[in-house]
Design a protein around this motif. Structure first.
Motif, PDB file in Angstrom:
ATOM      1  N   ARG A  12       5.104  -0.248  -5.112  1.00 21.11           N
ATOM      2  CA  ARG A  12       6.305  -0.855  -4.538  1.00 21.11           C
ATOM      3  C   ARG A  12       5.924  -1.986  -3.575  1.00 21.11           C
ATOM      4  O   ARG A  12       6.502  -3.068  -3.597  1.00 21.11           O
ATOM      5  N   ASN A  16       6.828  -5.933  -4.077  1.00 18.15           N
ATOM      6  CA  ASN A  16       7.554  -6.658  -3.030  1.00 18.15           C
ATOM      7  C   ASN A  16       6.790  -7.910  -2.610  1.00 18.15           C
ATOM      8  O   ASN A  16       7.370  -8.988  -2.459  1.00 18.15           O
ATOM      9  N   GLU A  20       8.152 -11.690  -3.233  1.00 13.99           N
ATOM     10  CA  GLU A  20       8.370 -12.571  -2.079  1.00 13.99           C
ATOM     11  C   GLU A  20       7.643 -13.903  -2.233  1.00 13.99           C
ATOM     12  O   GLU A  20       8.062 -14.910  -1.680  1.00 13.99           O
TER      13      GLU A  20
END
Length: 94
Positions: A12, A16, A20
């Motif tokens: 995860r 992320n 980003e």
């Protein structure tokens, strides 16, 4: 904390981070038509009982990812990059 929970948290966090930074998650084939190009990497061969097709479990997604990214760059010269979180398969016991 279980190892499965730690693994899920790590994946995860990686997703992320890559999201980003504008990277696109891709999926590459897991059954490929040729084994590893490196002579020291042993691969798992697969054979269809119906068609006789022989394939190999991918020992690395690198070649497929290069093809995907090259195609992405043709359509979108500003592409930032791609990534994949996936298993690889090598027939080594070490």
């Amino acid at each position: 904390m279980t190892s499965q929970l730690l693994r899920n948290q790590a994946i995860r966090a990686a997703r992320n981070y890559f999201n980003e930074h504008g990277l696109l998650e891709v999926r590459t084939p897991k059954c490929v038509s040729a084994g590893a190009m490196e002579p020291y990497i042993d691969t798992f061969a697969l054979q269809s009982s119906i068609s006789g097709f022989v394939g190999y479990l991918a020992s690395s997604p690198e070649f497929a990812m290069k093809k995907i990214f090259a195609a992405e760059l043709q359509h979108n010269p500003g592409a930032r990059g791609i990534y994949e979180i996936a298993p690889v398969f090598r027939d080594d016991r070490a």
